[in-house]
Design a protein around this motif. Structure first.
Motif, PDB file in Angstrom:
ATOM      1  N   THR A 412       0.833  -1.207   0.000  1.00 31.28           N
ATOM      2  CA  THR A 412       0.000   0.000   0.000  1.00 31.28           C
ATOM      3  C   THR A 412       0.866   1.255   0.000  1.00 31.28           C
ATOM      4  N   ILE A 413       1.877   1.274   0.874  1.00 36.21           N
ATOM      5  CA  ILE A 413       2.767   2.437   0.935  1.00 36.21           C
ATOM      6  C   ILE A 413       3.570   2.556  -0.348  1.00 36.21           C
ATOM      7  N   ALA A 414       4.042   1.413  -0.880  1.00 38.38           N
ATOM      8  CA  ALA A 414       4.835   1.437  -2.111  1.00 38.38           C
ATOM      9  C   ALA A 414       4.024   1.997  -3.275  1.00 38.38           C
ATOM     10  N   ASN A 415       2.765   1.572  -3.403  1.00 41.57           N
ATOM     11  CA  ASN A 415       1.920   2.096  -4.480  1.00 41.57           C
ATOM     12  C   ASN A 415       1.676   3.589  -4.317  1.00 41.57           C
ATOM     13  N   ALA A 416       1.449   4.010  -3.074  1.00 40.05           N
ATOM     14  CA  ALA A 416       1.231   5.440  -2.828  1.00 40.05           C
ATOM     15  C   ALA A 416       2.488   6.244  -3.131  1.00 40.05           C
ATOM     16  N   LEU A 417       3.657   5.706  -2.762  1.00 36.14           N
ATOM     17  CA  LEU A 417       4.916   6.394  -3.055  1.00 36.14           C
ATOM     18  C   LEU A 417       5.126   6.504  -4.565  1.00 36.14           C
ATOM     19  N   MET A 418       4.806   5.442  -5.303  1.00 40.36           N
ATOM     20  CA  MET A 418       4.968   5.480  -6.752  1.00 40.36           C
ATOM     21  C   MET A 418       4.133   6.610  -7.363  1.00 40.36           C
ATOM     22  N   THR A 419       2.884   6.725  -6.963  1.00 36.79           N
ATOM     23  CA  THR A 419       2.029   7.763  -7.556  1.00 36.79           C
ATOM     24  C   THR A 419       2.528   9.155  -7.194  1.00 36.79           C
ATOM     25  N   ARG A 420       3.051   9.330  -5.985  1.00 37.42           N
ATOM     26  CA  ARG A 420       3.572  10.639  -5.581  1.00 37.42           C
ATOM     27  C   ARG A 420       4.838  10.981  -6.378  1.00 37.42           C
ATOM     28  N   LEU A 421       5.705   9.988  -6.598  1.00 37.38           N
ATOM     29  CA  LEU A 421       6.914  10.254  -7.386  1.00 37.38           C
ATOM     30  C   LEU A 421       6.565  10.579  -8.836  1.00 37.38           C
ATOM     31  N   LEU A 422       5.574   9.908  -9.366  1.00 33.70           N
ATOM     32  CA  LEU A 422       5.128  10.229 -10.724  1.00 33.70           C
ATOM     33  C   LEU A 422       4.530  11.623 -10.790  1.00 33.70           C
ATOM     34  N   GLU A 423       3.885  12.029  -9.700  1.00 34.29           N
ATOM     35  CA  GLU A 423       3.319  13.381  -9.634  1.00 34.29           C
ATOM     36  C   GLU A 423       4.421  14.428  -9.555  1.00 34.29           C
ATOM     37  N   LEU A 424       5.454  14.158  -8.768  1.00 38.22           N
ATOM     38  CA  LEU A 424       6.463  15.178  -8.455  1.00 38.22           C
ATOM     39  C   LEU A 424       7.592  15.249  -9.470  1.00 38.22           C
ATOM     40  N   THR A 425       7.855  14.152 -10.181  1.00 36.02           N
ATOM     41  CA  THR A 425       9.010  14.123 -11.082  1.00 36.02           C
ATOM     42  C   THR A 425       8.569  13.691 -12.476  1.00 36.02           C
ATOM     43  N   GLY A 426       9.438  13.905 -13.428  1.00 32.50           N
ATOM     44  CA  GLY A 426       9.190  13.415 -14.774  1.00 32.50           C
ATOM     45  C   GLY A 426       9.993  12.168 -15.063  1.00 32.50           C
ATOM     46  N   ARG A 427      10.401  11.466 -14.001  1.00 37.51           N
ATOM     47  CA  ARG A 427      11.311  10.334 -14.160  1.00 37.51           C
ATOM     48  C   ARG A 427      10.552   9.010 -14.214  1.00 37.51           C
ATOM     49  N   PRO A 428      11.105   7.999 -14.875  1.00 33.89           N
ATOM     50  CA  PRO A 428      10.452   6.690 -14.891  1.00 33.89           C
ATOM     51  C   PRO A 428      10.504   6.044 -13.506  1.00 33.89           C
ATOM     52  N   VAL A 429       9.391   5.478 -13.082  1.00 36.74           N
ATOM     53  CA  VAL A 429       9.296   4.812 -11.786  1.00 36.74           C
ATOM     54  C   VAL A 429       8.739   3.410 -12.025  1.00 36.74           C
ATOM     55  N   THR A 430       9.424   2.398 -11.488  1.00 35.30           N
ATOM     56  CA  THR A 430       8.987   1.008 -11.655  1.00 35.30           C
ATOM     57  C   THR A 430       8.737   0.388 -10.295  1.00 35.30           C
ATOM     58  N   LEU A 431       7.549  -0.197 -10.122  1.00 33.75           N
ATOM     59  CA  LEU A 431       7.200  -0.871  -8.874  1.00 33.75           C
ATOM     60  C   LEU A 431       7.384  -2.373  -9.051  1.00 33.75           C
ATOM     61  N   LEU A 432       8.199  -2.977  -8.192  1.00 29.24           N
ATOM     62  CA  LEU A 432       8.438  -4.419  -8.195  1.00 29.24           C
ATOM     63  C   LEU A 432       7.831  -4.994  -6.924  1.00 29.24           C
ATOM     64  N   ASP A 433       6.546  -5.306  -6.978  1.00 30.73           N
ATOM     65  CA  ASP A 433       5.852  -5.863  -5.821  1.00 30.73           C
ATOM     66  C   ASP A 433       6.112  -7.367  -5.741  1.00 30.73           C
ATOM     67  N   GLY A 434       6.191  -7.892  -4.538  1.00 31.41           N
ATOM     68  CA  GLY A 434       6.531  -9.300  -4.352  1.00 31.41           C
ATOM     69  C   GLY A 434       5.614 -10.252  -5.088  1.00 31.41           C
ATOM     70  N   ASP A 435       4.298 -10.074  -4.952  1.00 31.62           N
ATOM     71  CA  ASP A 435       3.345 -10.983  -5.598  1.00 31.62           C
ATOM     72  C   ASP A 435       3.395 -10.852  -7.117  1.00 31.62           C
TER      73      ASP A 435
END
Length: 578
Positions: A412-435
């Protein structure tokens, strides 16, 4: 046949193990029917120096009798001084297939045959004893002990080698000399007194001054002989370092210095390693070796205690100097004296004289933050080369690695962090969730301890590639084992930032949140090896950030992480238009 003449310890005779060309094809044919061992990066470094004579008088990986005496006394069974166990470590599964008298093919990761080994011994070593006697500690904060305990196989195979060829290198070919080649080059140049400088770091003005003084002191020439095998995790990559060394060479007087690369896997073993370095440089044809402050030491542990004394290495090498047959040029820390615009050994600085110095940690900080590096410290060409591959931190990639129990709130925190980083930066962000990773990257893996480790390390590998290419990776596996997390930290940190986030949620709270019913099934014995129930979770020893989801909201956890990223320079306020 391989050269095996061992009349005088380190007395000039090289023990080269590559068989004559006429025998190599027969060995290749024979190897087709033999079991094979694929060598690890460390073993590839070791076998290259075994085969080319850099580890003379060794004729292969140590058998048990030699190993035991080296660990206890720094000597081979023959009595010859040898301080470091050179061992072929393998898994229990491989060890069970081998017996004394067998032969086994040793190959690189591409399958290329390097040597055939005649097996003399297969045994399970006492690793704690080895760590305590060789490295003076059993703390896994020492990189060699961490490798020994967490990376090396549990069994050793000892025996002699018949070499087919050296490992293949495609980079810096003109700088890769075998001991025989380097000896011949010294003879061609008419060099008789050669002082070697061992280094795993870029060289700056202090190193230039130190090595100049050393060459003058011995009345000879200088071999800059950097390690380009395995060094301390977090060190600057050798490609960058070699380009820096080349820039530095022009500052030496004409004909004084040359550069050659050493494919050594360092152990960071301090005094013992210094003796080892002296033997290796003697094999390469050098007459002297510079031994500096804390030579080959790993620095300090987390409590600030150094693993070795600053001059322990000098004292041990000097103790065996006559037996080694190579001269020691001891040097203390070099500092800059601005009022005289010169460098001096610290013990030559007069009382009241002002001095300046920049530590390796401070240099890395200045590079990371884009700060000025003064010309009194280094040469402009060297600094420019460092900046090419080590840009300011906000231009580097980084990984945020979450760890915690199932149900702790990582995803949950990782997904929220990803969306905030996408909001704040123009950089590529990749989420590698365990499941998600298990579905796509690790399909087919089970939940045994070994499979879980493989899964976590695969995640780390993908994150390291993202970080290397200056992207942002967010990882959210359970990652229950400290050894796997440390492996990922070392791997990823060599390419950019690594931020470990421990989502510290009590087990009972995780069970209450369990929407999948996994904890209940584990309690009922329907799931075996479940983390937190019948398999341990090892909390991180020193995470950068701790999130406590019983006290903090998801938003507060995300802001805590973002604050850290801004404070440490991984993000800049301009990225948010602020």
């Amino acid at each position: 046949m391989p050269t095996t003449t061992l009349i005088e310890p380190h007395g000039g005779t090289l023990c080269e193990l590559i068989v004559p060309e006429a025998e190599r094809e027969a060995l290749r044919e024979k190897a087709l029917t033999l079991p094979s061992i694929t060598l690890t990066p460390r073993q590839l470094c070791d076998i290259e120096l075994l085969l080319n004579g850099g580890f003379s008088p060794l004729r292969g990986f140590l058998n048990r009798a030699d190993y035991d005496r080296v660990v206890e006394e720094m000597r081979l069974q023959s009595g010859i001084l040898w301080p470091m166990p050179i061992t072929l470590d393998v898994s229990e599964a491989v060890a069970r297939t081998l017996n004394p008298g067998d032969e086994v093919a040793l190959r690189d990761p591409t399958g290329l045959l390097l040597a055939v080994m005649h097996v003399e011994d297969v045994w399970k070593p006492d690793k704690e004893r080895e760590a305590r006697l060789v490295f003076g500690t059993t703390s896994t904060e020492h990189p060699a002990v961490a490798y020994l305990m967490h990376e090396a196989g549990d069994y050793y195979v000892g025996g002699t080698l018949k070499g087919v060829q050296l490992p293949v290198h495609y980079d810096f070919k003109e700088l890769r000399h075998t001991p025989a080649h380097l000896r011949a080059e010294f003879e061609r140049r008419g060099w008789e007194r050669i002082v070697a400088f061992q280094t795993r770091n870029p060289m700056h003005r202090a190193h230039k001054e130190l090595t100049d003084r050393a060459a003058e002191e011995v009345g000879g020439h200088l071999l800059i002989h950097p390690v380009v095998g395995m060094t301390k995790p977090g060190d600057i990559d050798y490609y960058t370092r070699v380009r820096c060394y080349r820039k530095l060479l022009k500052y030496y007087p004409e004909g004084r210095a040359m550069l050659s690369l050493l494919p050594l896997a360092m152990r960071m073993g301090g005094p013992r390693e210094a003796v080892w370095h002296a033997i290796i440089r003697k094999n390469y044809g050098c007459t002297h070796l510079i031994i500096g402050r804390d030579h080959a030491g790993p620095g300090k542990d987390s409590s600030g205690r150094p693993f070795y004394g600053p001059y322990d290495a000098q004292e041990l090498v000097q103790k065996y100097q006559d037996e080694l047959g190579i001269g020691v040029v001891p040097f203390k820390l070099m500092v800059y004296v601005p009022d005289q615009d010169t460098y001096k050994p610290i013990d030559e600085v007069k009382e009241g004289e002002r001095t300046l110095s920049i530590s390796g940690t401070e240099l890395r900080r200045r590079l990371a933050e884009g700060e000025e590096i003064p010309e009194w410290f280094s040469y402009p060409e060297v600094v420019a080369e460092l900046r090419r591959t080590h840009p300011p931190r906000h231009q580097q990639g980084f990984t945020v690695f979450f760890t915690g129990l199932s149900g702790s709130g990582k995803s949950t925190i990782a997904n929220a962090l990803m969306t905030r980083l996408l909001e704040l930066t123009g950089r590529p962000v990749t989420l590698l969730d365990g499941d998600v990773v298990r579905t796509h990257l690790s399909k087919g893996l089970g939940f045994s301890k070994e499979d879980r480790s493989i899964n976590v390390r695969r995640i780390g590998y993908v994150a390291s590639e993202i970080t290397k290419h200056r992207g942002i990776a967010i990882c959210a596996p359970i990652a229950p084992y400290e050894a796997d997390r440390q492996y990922n930290r070392q791997l990823i940190s060599s390419f950019g930032g690594y931020i470990e986030v421990f989502v510290d949620t009590p087990l009972e709270v995780c069970e209450q949140r369990d929407v999948k019913g996994l904890y209940a099934k584990a309690r009922a014995g329907l799931i075996k090896g479940f983390t937190g129930i019948d398999d341990p979770y090892e909390p991180p020893s020193n995470p950068e950030i701790v999130c406590r989801t019983t006290e903090e909201t998801v938003e507060q956890c995300v802001e805590k992480i973002l604050d850290y990223l801004y404070r440490e320079g991984y993000l800049k306020k301009e990225e948010n238009g602020a």
